[in-house]
Design a protein around this motif. Structure first.
Motif, PDB file in Angstrom:
ATOM      1  N   UNK A 280       0.832  -1.203   0.000  1.00 16.84           N
ATOM      2  CA  UNK A 280       0.000   0.000   0.000  1.00 16.84           C
ATOM      3  C   UNK A 280       0.865   1.250   0.000  1.00 16.84           C
ATOM      4  N   UNK A 281       0.412   2.281  -0.688  1.00 16.72           N
ATOM      5  CA  UNK A 281       1.136   3.549  -0.581  1.00 16.72           C
ATOM      6  C   UNK A 281       0.828   4.201   0.763  1.00 16.72           C
ATOM      7  N   UNK A 282       1.749   5.024   1.208  1.00 10.26           N
ATOM      8  CA  UNK A 282       1.574   5.774   2.451  1.00 10.26           C
ATOM      9  C   UNK A 282       1.951   7.221   2.174  1.00 10.26           C
ATOM     10  N   UNK A 283       1.548   8.110   3.050  1.00 12.26           N
ATOM     11  CA  UNK A 283       1.963   9.511   2.946  1.00 12.26           C
ATOM     12  C   UNK A 283       2.864   9.793   4.135  1.00 12.26           C
ATOM     13  N   UNK A 284       4.052  10.252   3.843  1.00 11.45           N
ATOM     14  CA  UNK A 284       5.031  10.573   4.858  1.00 11.45           C
ATOM     15  C   UNK A 284       5.163  12.094   4.935  1.00 11.45           C
ATOM     16  N   UNK A 285       5.189  12.621   6.152  1.00 10.31           N
ATOM     17  CA  UNK A 285       5.372  14.055   6.341  1.00 10.31           C
ATOM     18  C   UNK A 285       6.679  14.289   7.087  1.00 10.31           C
ATOM     19  N   UNK A 286       7.478  15.185   6.578  1.00 10.02           N
ATOM     20  CA  UNK A 286       8.737  15.588   7.211  1.00 10.02           C
ATOM     21  C   UNK A 286       8.724  17.106   7.338  1.00 10.02           C
ATOM     22  N   UNK A 287       9.769  17.648   7.909  1.00  9.33           N
ATOM     23  CA  UNK A 287       9.877  19.097   8.088  1.00  9.33           C
ATOM     24  C   UNK A 287      10.853  19.631   7.051  1.00  9.33           C
ATOM     25  N   UNK A 288      10.390  20.589   6.249  1.00  4.10           N
ATOM     26  CA  UNK A 288      11.228  21.176   5.212  1.00  4.10           C
ATOM     27  C   UNK A 288      12.252  22.148   5.767  1.00  4.10           C
ATOM     28  N   UNK A 289      13.117  22.596   4.912  1.00  8.97           N
ATOM     29  CA  UNK A 289      14.186  23.525   5.295  1.00  8.97           C
ATOM     30  C   UNK A 289      13.658  24.784   5.973  1.00  8.97           C
ATOM     31  N   UNK A 290      12.494  25.257   5.499  1.00  5.40           N
ATOM     32  CA  UNK A 290      11.919  26.486   6.066  1.00  5.40           C
ATOM     33  C   UNK A 290      11.009  26.217   7.264  1.00  5.40           C
ATOM     34  N   UNK A 291      10.924  24.940   7.708  1.00  6.75           N
ATOM     35  CA  UNK A 291      10.102  24.596   8.864  1.00  6.75           C
ATOM     36  C   UNK A 291       8.687  24.176   8.522  1.00  6.75           C
ATOM     37  N   UNK A 292       8.317  24.263   7.265  1.00  7.82           N
ATOM     38  CA  UNK A 292       6.965  23.873   6.865  1.00  7.82           C
ATOM     39  C   UNK A 292       6.898  22.366   6.634  1.00  7.82           C
ATOM     40  N   UNK A 293       5.699  21.786   6.764  1.00  3.16           N
ATOM     41  CA  UNK A 293       5.580  20.347   6.518  1.00  3.16           C
ATOM     42  C   UNK A 293       5.734  20.035   5.032  1.00  3.16           C
ATOM     43  N   UNK A 294       6.388  18.924   4.763  1.00  2.00           N
ATOM     44  CA  UNK A 294       6.561  18.448   3.387  1.00  2.00           C
ATOM     45  C   UNK A 294       5.984  17.044   3.360  1.00  2.00           C
ATOM     46  N   UNK A 295       4.966  16.831   2.541  1.00  2.00           N
ATOM     47  CA  UNK A 295       4.358  15.506   2.449  1.00  2.00           C
ATOM     48  C   UNK A 295       4.662  14.890   1.099  1.00  2.00           C
ATOM     49  N   UNK A 296       4.795  13.574   1.102  1.00  2.00           N
ATOM     50  CA  UNK A 296       5.106  12.860  -0.124  1.00  2.00           C
ATOM     51  C   UNK A 296       4.528  11.453  -0.026  1.00  2.00           C
ATOM     52  N   UNK A 297       3.997  10.974  -1.134  1.00  4.24           N
ATOM     53  CA  UNK A 297       3.527   9.588  -1.194  1.00  4.24           C
ATOM     54  C   UNK A 297       4.741   8.684  -1.331  1.00  4.24           C
ATOM     55  N   UNK A 298       4.710   7.557  -0.640  1.00 10.70           N
ATOM     56  CA  UNK A 298       5.811   6.608  -0.701  1.00 10.70           C
ATOM     57  C   UNK A 298       5.267   5.207  -0.466  1.00 10.70           C
ATOM     58  N   UNK A 299       6.065   4.215  -0.756  1.00 13.08           N
ATOM     59  CA  UNK A 299       5.701   2.826  -0.488  1.00 13.08           C
ATOM     60  C   UNK A 299       6.346   2.407   0.814  1.00 13.08           C
ATOM     61  N   UNK A 300       5.699   1.497   1.512  1.00 13.64           N
ATOM     62  CA  UNK A 300       6.273   0.960   2.735  1.00 13.64           C
ATOM     63  C   UNK A 300       6.216  -0.560   2.698  1.00 13.64           C
ATOM     64  N   UNK A 301       7.012  -1.168   3.558  1.00 16.18           N
ATOM     65  CA  UNK A 301       7.022  -2.615   3.726  1.00 16.18           C
ATOM     66  C   UNK A 301       6.926  -2.900   5.209  1.00 16.18           C
ATOM     67  N   UNK A 302       5.996  -3.777   5.595  1.00 15.40           N
ATOM     68  CA  UNK A 302       5.845  -4.163   6.986  1.00 15.40           C
ATOM     69  C   UNK A 302       5.596  -5.658   7.050  1.00 15.40           C
ATOM     70  N   UNK A 303       6.375  -6.336   7.878  1.00 15.01           N
ATOM     71  CA  UNK A 303       6.198  -7.770   8.052  1.00 15.01           C
ATOM     72  C   UNK A 303       6.182  -8.121   9.537  1.00 15.01           C
ATOM     73  N   UNK A 304       5.561  -7.256  10.336  1.00  9.54           N
ATOM     74  CA  UNK A 304       5.423  -7.506  11.753  1.00  9.54           C
ATOM     75  C   UNK A 304       6.475  -6.821  12.614  1.00  9.54           C
ATOM     76  N   UNK A 305       7.522  -6.272  12.007  1.00 10.04           N
ATOM     77  CA  UNK A 305       8.579  -5.588  12.747  1.00 10.04           C
ATOM     78  C   UNK A 305       8.543  -4.096  12.447  1.00 10.04           C
ATOM     79  N   UNK A 306       9.707  -3.466  12.391  1.00 10.68           N
ATOM     80  CA  UNK A 306       9.753  -2.047  12.030  1.00 10.68           C
ATOM     81  C   UNK A 306       9.183  -1.797  10.628  1.00 10.68           C
TER      82      UNK A 306
END
Length: 86
Positions: free
Chosen positions: A38-64
């Motif tokens: 499934x795709x996920x949306x990840x939010x990080x903090x940009x250089x200017x302090x504003x939120x930066x969101x991006x769609x990304x893929x993730x992998x989960x198999x019961x751990x991290x």
């Protein structure tokens, strides 16, 4: 186990605070969804302090949870500068 309005078992319902009932997922349903590609949306903090969101893929198999953070992507630069992520 409680039966939801459709007669399925393993789920319960809860009010969303607006008088509507929402079906809550059971643990096996959550696990099945998280293990699927499934795709996920990840939010990080940009250089200017504003939120930066991006769609990304993730992998989960019961751990991290593993996120696609290719070395050339800006999202990785944002995380190296400020590790806060949502």
């Amino acid at each position: 186990m409680n039966a939801d309005p459709t007669g399925r078992t393993g789920s319960t319902s809860a009010s969303d605070g607006h008088g509507r009932m929402e079906r809550l997922l059971s643990s096996p349903e959550v696990t099945r969804i998280l293990r699927a590609p499934n795709p996920a949306v990840m939010a990080a903090v940009g250089r200017d302090g504003s939120p930066v969101t991006v769609a990304t893929w993730y992998l989960w198999d019961g751990g991290p949870v593993l996120l696609n953070l290719d070395a050339g992507r800006a999202r990785l630069r944002h995380l190296r500068a400020d590790p806060r992520v949502s």
